[in-house]
Design a protein around this motif. Structure first.
Motif, PDB file in Angstrom:
ATOM      1  N   ARG A  32       0.825  -1.211   0.000  1.00 13.11           N
ATOM      2  CA  ARG A  32       0.000   0.000   0.000  1.00 13.11           C
ATOM      3  C   ARG A  32       0.856   1.256   0.000  1.00 13.11           C
ATOM      4  O   ARG A  32       0.486   2.267  -0.603  1.00 13.11           O
ATOM      5  CB  ARG A  32      -0.928  -0.001   1.214  1.00 13.11           C
ATOM      6  N   ASP A  60      -9.254  -5.214  -1.077  1.00 13.36           N
ATOM      7  CA  ASP A  60      -8.779  -3.838  -1.172  1.00 13.36           C
ATOM      8  C   ASP A  60      -7.867  -3.593  -2.373  1.00 13.36           C
ATOM      9  O   ASP A  60      -7.212  -2.547  -2.455  1.00 13.36           O
ATOM     10  CB  ASP A  60      -8.040  -3.457   0.113  1.00 13.36           C
ATOM     11  N   GLY A  79     -10.003   4.200  -3.575  1.00  9.19           N
ATOM     12  CA  GLY A  79      -8.589   3.878  -3.455  1.00  9.19           C
ATOM     13  C   GLY A  79      -7.843   3.951  -4.764  1.00  9.19           C
ATOM     14  O   GLY A  79      -6.634   4.187  -4.787  1.00  9.19           O
ATOM     15  N   ARG A  96      -5.859   7.287  -5.197  1.00  5.59           N
ATOM     16  CA  ARG A  96      -4.976   7.788  -4.148  1.00  5.59           C
ATOM     17  C   ARG A  96      -3.615   8.250  -4.651  1.00  5.59           C
ATOM     18  O   ARG A  96      -2.891   8.934  -3.916  1.00  5.59           O
ATOM     19  CB  ARG A  96      -4.815   6.750  -3.045  1.00  5.59           C
ATOM     20  N   ASN A 138     -10.187   4.232   1.692  1.00  8.24           N
ATOM     21  CA  ASN A 138      -8.887   4.061   1.054  1.00  8.24           C
ATOM     22  C   ASN A 138      -8.443   5.273   0.258  1.00  8.24           C
ATOM     23  O   ASN A 138      -7.344   5.273  -0.303  1.00  8.24           O
ATOM     24  CB  ASN A 138      -8.899   2.818   0.165  1.00  8.24           C
ATOM     25  N   THR A 170     -13.489   3.534  -7.436  1.00  2.00           N
ATOM     26  CA  THR A 170     -14.189   3.000  -6.264  1.00  2.00           C
ATOM     27  C   THR A 170     -15.160   1.922  -6.713  1.00  2.00           C
ATOM     28  O   THR A 170     -15.875   2.100  -7.701  1.00  2.00           O
ATOM     29  CB  THR A 170     -14.931   4.110  -5.499  1.00  2.00           C
ATOM     30  N   ASN A 202     -12.968   6.332  10.049  1.00  2.00           N
ATOM     31  CA  ASN A 202     -13.537   5.922   8.770  1.00  2.00           C
ATOM     32  C   ASN A 202     -14.842   6.660   8.485  1.00  2.00           C
ATOM     33  O   ASN A 202     -15.192   6.890   7.323  1.00  2.00           O
ATOM     34  CB  ASN A 202     -13.771   4.410   8.751  1.00  2.00           C
ATOM     35  N   GLY A 241      -2.861   8.323   0.721  1.00  2.00           N
ATOM     36  CA  GLY A 241      -2.478   6.940   0.967  1.00  2.00           C
ATOM     37  C   GLY A 241      -1.969   6.681   2.362  1.00  2.00           C
ATOM     38  O   GLY A 241      -1.500   5.578   2.658  1.00  2.00           O
ATOM     39  N   PHE A 267      -4.976   3.858   6.221  1.00  2.00           N
ATOM     40  CA  PHE A 267      -5.539   2.599   5.729  1.00  2.00           C
ATOM     41  C   PHE A 267      -5.702   1.636   6.892  1.00  2.00           C
ATOM     42  O   PHE A 267      -4.978   1.690   7.884  1.00  2.00           O
ATOM     43  CB  PHE A 267      -4.678   1.981   4.619  1.00  2.00           C
TER      44      PHE A 267
END
Length: 534
Positions: free
Chosen positions: A62, A91, A210, A213, A235, A271, A385, A394, A397
């Motif tokens: 990540r 993810d 995510g 990102r 994310n 997404t 969240n 980023g 997470f």
């Protein structure tokens, strides 16, 4: 000159593909995979459990953007790693798990060999995007190519390679390569159509996932051009930090749903529109999205929800293409006002307990700017969240969405620290979740990593106990006794601090811990009645 073995060729193949770190626990069934590792220059990090190896690989991937790699033994080594692989798949995290497997003549026979499974390859296929069985030495190169293919084209996720014991130590043989599939280019007609729809809309809302990102500056430019509020999934947090158009709040909140449903055009970037982000309260539906335009790298994802326009491609390439196709002047409307109203209403909606926890997160962010925050399923992570604006793309997470695996935070933080040398890392774990993977902190001590392990100690599974009480279920099993974290830190040979849940006290403890550049534990002690034990 002695010819390289298959195990040595594997290590050379990984290095040729840019791998610089491997997480693994050596065993009798992986000895041959380690033959060339010491001389390769690839760093090896030893977790305390194969699940830790997988979660470390996840955190590493990540943060670095490169696949995290884990070496595990046959049988229990692989089954212990299936949970991290499932989290990575949920993810879209690039991960390669390399395992041994029993000798070829024994496979499927059920004779009771050490670590034997009925069909390890088929088991791995249930989770991995790609699972390769190297039955002959000359098959290794093509297996590596196919395993790495999802990392460069399409939606990334976990891949797996298994090498039988009788193959790993044999002489490597040249074999045919398997060229990686090319990512299809963006469709210029679709880009033009999307730009026309966006230009004609009066109230655009952007949903950033995510997949966006790595495109912070480009996303900000697009949002400003469209005067569009930007709602971030978990994310995507850290994008457009502090910007008037950013809405760092869950699209499951009614305030954010209202913002989305008020739009006359919704642009969803990278997404999957999954329920753990868009319907976490299990209402049965996400917000209605007028004129939905989706951009996603995965055609299967695009097919799972009807959209006015579905564009296959990388978000990092689609945003500049959209900017180039839009009129040159920015819209001047009410985007900042709409975003501000949604932020204020969302923060109010999460309630006083979660607001207090978000204030603690804000204090942590201010105390250690630009840090990486890796989290487990615990109350302050749930609060963040729902609403939290991180200061690094980023950099926020956790495993509380998607697959939702407990025990993630501690090893993922270790992987993140290895991926970004010198960068402070904050791990947030509850006292219950921390006990899933507490021994992994010793790996951080071995590697002298700048990770502060923040333990949110409410003496049990507080969030679950509250959920049971909310539906009039007698609370059972939610009060596992936590260890003495001060004594635990002493046993690891790392510093320890205990503080109350007060923003300034937490900030001071984190500042002191981060200055050391070494691992430490900060326990946030939650006082008051424990749900189910009043």
């Amino acid at each position: 000159m002695t010819k390289a073995t298959v195990g040595e060729a594997l290590v050379a193949g990984l290095k040729a593909r840019g791998v610089t770190c491997v997480f693994g626990i050596p065993g009798v069934h992986t000895v041959e995979l380690y033959r060339g590792l010491a001389a390769s220059g690839i760093r090896h990090v030893t977790p305390r459990h194969e699940q830790g190896a997988g979660f470390m690989a996840d955190g590493y991937a990540r943060v670095s953007g490169q696949p995290g790699v884990a070496f595990v033994i046959t049988g229990p080594g692989l089954t212990n790693t299936l949970t991290p692989m499932a989290q990575a798949r949920a993810d879209s995290v690039p991960m390669l798990v390399v395992s041994g497997v029993n000798a070829s003549p024994t496979l499927g026979k059920g004779h009771g060999h050490l670590h034997e499974l009925p069909d390890q390859h088929t088991l791995a296929k249930t989770v991995a995007l790609v699972s390769e069985h190297v039955s002959q030495p000359e098959h290794l190169e093509a297996a590596l190519d196919r395993a790495f293919a999802p990392f460069t084209a399409g939606r990334p996720g976990p891949a797996h390679i298994q090498i039988p014991l009788d193959v790993a130590g044999t002489a490597a043989q040249d074999g045919p390569a398997c060229p990686a599939p090319a990512q299809p280019p963006l469709d210029p007609v679709q880009i033009t159509q999307a730009a026309a729809r966006l230009s004609a809309a009066a109230k655009v809302v952007i949903l950033a996932g995510g997949g966006a990102r790595t495109a912070d500056a480009e996303l900000q430019a697009l949002a400003e051009r469209l005067d569009a509020p930007v709602v971030q999934t978990v994310n995507a947090r850290g994008l457009m930090h502090g910007h008037p158009l950013t809405v760092p709040a869950s699209p499951s909140l009614q305030a954010v749903r209202g913002l989305i449903e008020d739009a006359d055009c919704v642009l969803a970037l990278g997404t999957e529109l999954g329920p753990t982000d868009y319907d976490m309260y299990a209402t049965g539906s996400a917000a209605a999205m007028a004129g939905l335009i989706r951009v996603d790298i995965c055609p299967q994802q695009l097919a799972r929800r009807q959209a006015a326009l579905a564009i296959q491609g990388r978000t990092s390439e689609a945003i500049p293409a959209l900017l180039a196709a839009l009129p040159g002047t920015s819209n001047q409307g009410q985007g900042a006002r709409r975003a501000g109203q949604a932020r204020a209403a969302a923060f109010e909606e999460i309630g006083p307990e979660y607001r207090a926890q978000v204030e603690v997160l804000n204090a942590m962010r201010a105390a250690v700017p630009n840090a990486l925050f890796a989290g487990d399923s615990t109350q302050p992570i749930y609060a963040g969240n729902l609403y939290y604006d991180h200061d690094r793309p980023g950099g926020w997470f956790n495993a509380a969405t998607g697959y939702g695996a407990l025990g993630y935070g501690i090893p993922a933080a270790i992987g993140a620290a290895i991926a970004a040398p010198g960068t402070p890392v904050i791990c947030i774990a509850g006292d219950g979740g921390a006990q899933f993977s507490l021994p992994e902190i010793m790996a951080a001590a071995d590697e002298n990593l700048p990770v502060t392990f923040v333990i949110w100690n409410n003496r049990g599974y507080g969030e679950i106990a509250t959920s049971m009480e909310a539906v009039d279920v007698k609370v059972v099993g939610c009060d596992p006794t936590p260890p003495d974290f001060a004594a635990t830190a002493r046993s690891f040979g790392i510093p320890f601090t205990r503080v109350p849940m007060e923003p300034q006290a937490v900030a001071e403890a984190l500042r002191a811990a981060s200055r050391s550049g070494a691992p430490s534990i900060v326990e946030i002690e939650i006082t008051g009645p424990v749900p189910g034990q009043e």
